[in-house]
Design an enzyme around this catalytic site. Structure first.
Site, PDB file in Angstrom:
ATOM      1  N   LYS A   3      -5.891   4.842   3.206  1.00 48.91           N
ATOM      2  CA  LYS A   3      -7.186   4.231   2.875  1.00 48.91           C
ATOM      3  C   LYS A   3      -8.253   5.018   3.618  1.00 48.91           C
ATOM      4  O   LYS A   3      -8.619   4.674   4.747  1.00 48.91           O
ATOM      5  CB  LYS A   3      -7.152   2.764   3.288  1.00 48.91           C
ATOM      6  CG  LYS A   3      -8.182   1.904   2.600  1.00 48.91           C
ATOM      7  CD  LYS A   3      -7.847   0.433   2.806  1.00 48.91           C
ATOM      8  CE  LYS A   3      -8.992  -0.471   2.376  1.00 48.91           C
ATOM      9  NZ  LYS A   3      -9.306  -0.435   0.961  1.00 48.91           N
TER      10      LYS A   3
HETATM   11  N1  PPE Z   1      -6.473  -0.299  -4.358  1.00 48.76           N
HETATM   12  C1  PPE Z   1      -7.622   0.164  -3.817  1.00 48.76           C
HETATM   13  C2  PPE Z   1      -8.139   1.478  -4.265  1.00 48.76           C
HETATM   14  C3  PPE Z   1      -8.276  -0.593  -2.848  1.00 48.76           C
HETATM   15  O1  PPE Z   1      -9.403  -0.126  -2.315  1.00 48.76           O
HETATM   16  C4  PPE Z   1      -7.744  -1.849  -2.457  1.00 48.76           C
HETATM   17  C5  PPE Z   1      -8.455  -2.666  -1.436  1.00 48.76           C
HETATM   18  C6  PPE Z   1      -6.543  -2.289  -3.041  1.00 48.76           C
HETATM   19  C7  PPE Z   1      -5.918  -1.482  -3.976  1.00 48.76           C
HETATM   20  C8  PPE Z   1      -5.872  -3.567  -2.635  1.00 48.76           C
HETATM   21  O2  PPE Z   1      -5.342  -3.462  -1.323  1.00 48.76           O
HETATM   22  P1  PPE Z   1      -5.218  -4.725  -0.350  1.00 48.76           P
HETATM   23  O3  PPE Z   1      -6.607  -5.103   0.027  1.00 48.76           O
HETATM   24  O4  PPE Z   1      -4.412  -4.235   0.798  1.00 48.76           O
HETATM   25  O5  PPE Z   1      -4.533  -5.786  -1.123  1.00 48.76           O
HETATM   26  N2  PPE Z   1      -9.877  -2.613  -1.535  1.00 48.76           N
HETATM   27  C9  PPE Z   1     -10.697  -3.064  -0.453  1.00 48.76           C
HETATM   28  C10 PPE Z   1     -12.165  -2.785  -0.721  1.00 48.76           C
HETATM   29  C11 PPE Z   1     -12.534  -1.344  -0.595  1.00 48.76           C
HETATM   30  C12 PPE Z   1     -14.021  -1.128  -0.495  1.00 48.76           C
HETATM   31  O6  PPE Z   1     -14.414  -0.026  -0.160  1.00 48.76           O
HETATM   32  O7  PPE Z   1     -14.801  -2.076  -0.685  1.00 48.76           O
HETATM   33  C13 PPE Z   1     -10.557  -4.559  -0.208  1.00 48.76           C
HETATM   34  O8  PPE Z   1     -10.219  -5.288  -1.135  1.00 48.76           O
HETATM   35  O9  PPE Z   1     -10.819  -4.956   0.911  1.00 48.76           O
END
Ligand code: PPE
Length: 318
Positions: free
Chosen positions: A159
């Protein structure tokens, strides 16, 4: 504006006022995107605020930093305590937490050399990404003309700051086209994910989702939903998904820290299933919130309670 309520920031081991938590314009991360971050939610529970799956988020934070050769310089225990401290000091019953580790100011060559690395943790109150109504009515998505970058181009499971330009392009295009969110395909034309969410389909009572072979960020919400669905008796199949799988699905939903569990009701004008939140999505959503807010005690191990540092944790608190 949610930031107006945020008063305190953890920066390099100290809690400082929000307005003082600034970065110099010569910071390498601003120019070349050299940083990694996390997005974490803290939910209101009967026993006070609890950070959802903090351990897993800090693990991914350190894996993202390692792959980009950034040395965080704080242990996971120190960061866990720092996250709790930021939530406590701001007095939020629930919030979104954003740890970030980035290359600061030193040089502006592509190689950051020995430029110092800084670590900060922000927190602010945050509604669900697409608004409370979207949890019920779902979102409308478009298939992006931008392709999700392949893991041979940049580590897709990390990330990292700079990689989000790919997501920003996709979501800007989607909004310009009149949709709520984009779905990006991978370099082989299979479904990858949303600009900031993973994707699940429901077909014949079974859940389907893809994995890192389709260049997704391995979401922690995705993992939670897989576990919750299996406990609820739904088979979950992890495999490559095609656009026609999505269009033929009975139900579809996004998962993410910010989006939580959000139904997808339409893809480029074509309704998914009944075009409304489906019954399986509703059940998974409900189970997810019960887990995240401590109501379902089977998932208490996922919660890191933000008990006051000076008081012993309440019985049952992790
Ligand atoms: N894919 C991407 C590209 C992504 O950024 C996130 C989180 C996910 C999948 C889901 O991951 P998780 O949160 O671990 O379930 N995206 C974050 C936001 C990013 C932003 O820059 O704003 C979030 O949901 O916090």
């Amino acid at each position: 504006m949610p930031f107006e309520q945020a008063q305190w920031v953890w920066l390099q081991g100290r809690i400082i006022p929000w307005r003082e938590a600034t970065v110099h314009v010569s910071a390498h991360a601003l120019h070349d995107g050299t940083g990694v971050f996390e997005g974490i939610r803290c939910y209101e529970t009967r026993d006070g605020p609890a950070v959802f799956r903090l351990h897993e988020h800090l693990e991914r934070f350190s894996a993202s930093a390692a792959v980009h050769d950034l040395s965080i310089g704080y242990t996971r225990e120190e960061l866990a305590e720092a996250v709790c401290e930021v939530v406590r000091r701001n007095g939020f019953p629930s919030c979104y937490v954003r740890p970030i580790c980035y290359v600061g100011s030193g040089v502006l060559s592509v190689h950051p050399r020995t430029t110092p690395i800084e670590v900060a943790i922000l927190a602010w109150p945050a509604e669900t990404q697409f608004g409370a109504h979207a949890l019920h009515s779902g979102v409308r998505v478009t298939v992006s003309s931008w392709v999700r970058f392949h893991s041979t181009m940049m580590p897709a499971t990390a990330k990292a700051c700079g990689q989000y330009l790919n997501s920003v392009l996709a979501v800007r295009e989607a909004v310009r086209r009149g949709f709520d969110e984009a779905v990006l395909l991978d370099t082989n034309g299979y479904i990858s994910e949303g600009s900031g969410e993973n994707l699940f389909l429901v077909r014949h009572g079974k859940l389907l989702t893809n994995d890192e072979r389709n260049s997704i960020l391995l979401g922690i919400t995705r993992d939670s939903v897989i576990q919750i669905a299996r406990h609820a008796g739904y088979p979950v199949e992890v495999r490559t998904l095609q656009l026609d799988d999505l269009l033929a699905a009975d139900e579809a939903f996004f998962t993410g820290t910010s989006a939580e569990v959000t139904p997808i009701r339409e893809v480029d004008g074509q309704a998914i299933g009944s075009g409304a939140r489906g019954p399986v999505t509703a059940q998974i959503q409900e189970a997810f919130f019960a887990a995240a807010t401590g109501q379902d005690t089977r998932y208490r191990g996922w919660l890191h309670y933000v008990a006051p540092a000076s008081l012993p944790a309440r019985p049952g608190a992790a």
